[in-house]
Design an enzyme around this catalytic site. Structure first.
Site, PDB file in Angstrom:
ATOM      1  N   LYS A  23     -26.814  -1.269  -2.940  1.00  0.00           N
ATOM      2  CA  LYS A  23     -27.048  -0.432  -4.120  1.00  0.00           C
ATOM      3  C   LYS A  23     -26.396  -1.035  -5.369  1.00  0.00           C
ATOM      4  CE  LYS A  23     -27.864   3.801  -1.578  1.00  0.00           C
ATOM      5  NZ  LYS A  23     -27.573   5.225  -1.399  1.00  0.00           N
ATOM      6  N   GLU A  41     -19.828  -8.629 -12.501  1.00  0.00           N
ATOM      7  CA  GLU A  41     -19.888 -10.072 -12.249  1.00  0.00           C
ATOM      8  C   GLU A  41     -20.345 -10.312 -10.798  1.00  0.00           C
ATOM      9  OE1 GLU A  41     -19.632 -12.576 -14.233  1.00  0.00           O
ATOM     10  OE2 GLU A  41     -19.641 -14.102 -12.665  1.00  0.00           O
ATOM     11  N   GLU A 140     -13.286   3.321  -0.536  1.00  0.00           N
ATOM     12  CA  GLU A 140     -12.487   3.008  -1.726  1.00  0.00           C
ATOM     13  C   GLU A 140     -13.202   1.929  -2.523  1.00  0.00           C
ATOM     14  OE1 GLU A 140      -7.908   2.586  -2.384  1.00  0.00           O
ATOM     15  OE2 GLU A 140      -8.703   0.582  -2.049  1.00  0.00           O
ATOM     16  N   THR A 153      -5.266 -11.581  -5.425  1.00  0.00           N
ATOM     17  CA  THR A 153      -5.538 -12.416  -4.245  1.00  0.00           C
ATOM     18  C   THR A 153      -4.326 -13.285  -3.907  1.00  0.00           C
ATOM     19  OG1 THR A 153      -7.855 -12.456  -4.875  1.00  0.00           O
ATOM     20  CG2 THR A 153      -7.171 -14.128  -3.304  1.00  0.00           C
TER      21      THR A 153
HETATM   22  P1  0O2 Z   1      -5.622  -4.670   2.186  1.00  0.00           P
HETATM   23  O1  0O2 Z   1      -5.172  -5.718   3.156  1.00  0.00           O
HETATM   24  O2  0O2 Z   1      -6.085  -5.247   0.887  1.00  0.00           O
HETATM   25  O3  0O2 Z   1      -6.636  -3.748   2.771  1.00  0.00           O
HETATM   26  P2  0O2 Z   1      -1.404   5.617  -1.181  1.00  0.00           P
HETATM   27  O4  0O2 Z   1      -1.572   6.442   0.055  1.00  0.00           O
HETATM   28  O5  0O2 Z   1      -2.365   5.944  -2.277  1.00  0.00           O
HETATM   29  O6  0O2 Z   1      -0.005   5.527  -1.675  1.00  0.00           O
HETATM   30  P3  0O2 Z   1      -2.826   3.201  -0.406  1.00  0.00           P
HETATM   31  O7  0O2 Z   1      -3.767   3.749   0.580  1.00  0.00           O
HETATM   32  O8  0O2 Z   1      -2.194   1.869  -0.081  1.00  0.00           O
HETATM   33  O9  0O2 Z   1      -1.595   4.123  -0.708  1.00  0.00           O
HETATM   34  O10 0O2 Z   1      -3.641   3.164  -1.739  1.00  0.00           O
HETATM   35  P4  0O2 Z   1      -3.690   2.119  -2.910  1.00  0.00           P
HETATM   36  O11 0O2 Z   1      -2.392   2.007  -3.608  1.00  0.00           O
HETATM   37  O12 0O2 Z   1      -4.856   2.550  -3.722  1.00  0.00           O
HETATM   38  O13 0O2 Z   1      -3.927   0.710  -2.198  1.00  0.00           O
HETATM   39  C1  0O2 Z   1      -5.081   0.437  -1.514  1.00  0.00           C
HETATM   40  C2  0O2 Z   1      -5.414  -1.020  -1.628  1.00  0.00           C
HETATM   41  O14 0O2 Z   1      -5.229  -1.498  -2.978  1.00  0.00           O
HETATM   42  C3  0O2 Z   1      -4.541  -1.947  -0.814  1.00  0.00           C
HETATM   43  O15 0O2 Z   1      -4.950  -1.937   0.522  1.00  0.00           O
HETATM   44  C4  0O2 Z   1      -4.795  -3.276  -1.516  1.00  0.00           C
HETATM   45  O16 0O2 Z   1      -6.081  -3.797  -1.225  1.00  0.00           O
HETATM   46  C5  0O2 Z   1      -4.779  -2.850  -2.968  1.00  0.00           C
HETATM   47  N1  0O2 Z   1      -3.400  -2.901  -3.488  1.00  0.00           N
HETATM   48  C6  0O2 Z   1      -2.595  -1.852  -3.771  1.00  0.00           C
HETATM   49  N2  0O2 Z   1      -1.410  -2.280  -4.241  1.00  0.00           N
HETATM   50  C7  0O2 Z   1      -1.448  -3.634  -4.254  1.00  0.00           C
HETATM   51  C8  0O2 Z   1      -0.517  -4.663  -4.657  1.00  0.00           C
HETATM   52  O17 0O2 Z   1       0.608  -4.413  -5.094  1.00  0.00           O
HETATM   53  N3  0O2 Z   1      -0.945  -5.960  -4.516  1.00  0.00           N
HETATM   54  C9  0O2 Z   1      -2.194  -6.286  -4.049  1.00  0.00           C
HETATM   55  N4  0O2 Z   1      -2.502  -7.588  -3.955  1.00  0.00           N
HETATM   56  N5  0O2 Z   1      -3.078  -5.340  -3.653  1.00  0.00           N
HETATM   57  C10 0O2 Z   1      -2.725  -4.037  -3.763  1.00  0.00           C
HETATM   58  P5  0O2 Z   1      -3.978  -2.377   1.681  1.00  0.00           P
HETATM   59  O18 0O2 Z   1      -4.351  -1.626   2.904  1.00  0.00           O
HETATM   60  O19 0O2 Z   1      -2.555  -2.226   1.249  1.00  0.00           O
HETATM   61  O20 0O2 Z   1      -4.279  -3.897   1.865  1.00  0.00           O
END
Ligand code: 0O2
Length: 212
Positions: A23, A41, A140, A153
């Site tokens: 989509k 992009e 998400e 990244t």
């Molecule tokens: P992966 O390996 O990328 O899947 P919350 O319950 O809201 O406090 P949640 O679920 O971690 O916590 O929500 P949030 O903060 O929206 O983060 C979800 C995803 O956003 C992360 O998934 C990361 O992909 C990205 N993200 C959040 N914070 C950071 C950060 O500080 N650095 C980077 N590089 N990515 C971030 P995962 O499962 O942590 O990791």
């Protein structure tokens, strides 16, 4: 939970990612067909691996039975844009769609994370049709610029390498790099109008060549 049960649990999320990718790619195409500047992009999607899900459950201290309620990013879509201004345009388009219900917004651009992470997250509900009828899953959607994505990244790789304990020397560099990325996004925004004009002209030229 055995592997068959995991596959059953993850299947609707795979379907949601595949459908949404299609989509969003059609959305991209529609901008081009209508001769409008395209704020997207590229789009990528993934279903979280079982290992990552288990790690996250442990990190958040959540029992496995609550996995679908507590882990909002089992299905993830990432939309990459050229300019910061494009992010709100896409978020608006997503909010207006009848097949996507936005349930939560996490604006890490207005409120940058302690780590330096910047991105705009939308947690949405999306209905997939299964053999047993409709099923609603959380997805998400992360929307960010190419520069923000580059930083995230690299930081993600370092988090993995250092198992979440990035040493101070690397942390300081990452923090400086995050500031440089914000500055870069600002400079790029100042040339956005020119770039939009140039891209539209080349889009029209390409279409005319195709039509001949
Ligand atoms: P992966 O390996 O990328 O899947 P919350 O319950 O809201 O406090 P949640 O679920 O971690 O916590 O929500 P949030 O903060 O929206 O983060 C979800 C995803 O956003 C992360 O998934 C990361 O992909 C990205 N993200 C959040 N914070 C950071 C950060 O500080 N650095 C980077 N590089 N990515 C971030 P995962 O499962 O942590 O990791």
């Amino acid at each position: 939970m055995d592997i068959v049960q995991w596959h059953r649990l993850l299947y609707p999320y795979e379907q949601a990612v595949d459908e949404l990718m299609l989509k969003f790619n059609y959305m991209k195409k529609e901008y081009q067909v209508l001769g409008r500047y395209c704020p997207i992009e590229h789009v990528i999607g993934r279903v979280k691996s079982i290992t990552s899900i288990l790690d996250k459950l442990q990190r958040k201290n959540v029992p496995l039975e609550r996995v679908e309620q507590e882990i909002e990013d089992i299905a993830g879509i990432r939309i990459i844009c050229q300019f910061v201004e494009d992010i709100s345009r896409i978020a608006d388009v997503i909010s207006k769609r009848s097949d996507i219900e936005v349930v939560e917004i996490k604006d890490y651009i207005r409120n940058k994370k302690q780590s330096g992470y910047r991105s705009f997250h939308m947690v949405v509900k999306y209905v997939v049709n299964s053999l047993d009828g409709p099923r609603t899953v959380n997805v998400e959607i992360q929307i960010r610029t190419m520069a923000m994505d580059f930083w995230a990244t690299i930081e993600h790789s370092l988090q993995y390498k250092y198992k979440g304990e990035i040493p101070e020397h690397a942390d300081v560099r990452l923090s400086n790099a995050a500031n440089a990325v914000s500055a870069l996004d600002k400079v790029m925004s100042s040339v956005r109008e020119d770039v939009m004009d140039a891209q539209l002209s080349s889009q029209i030229r390409n279409q005319m060549v195709k039509d001949i």
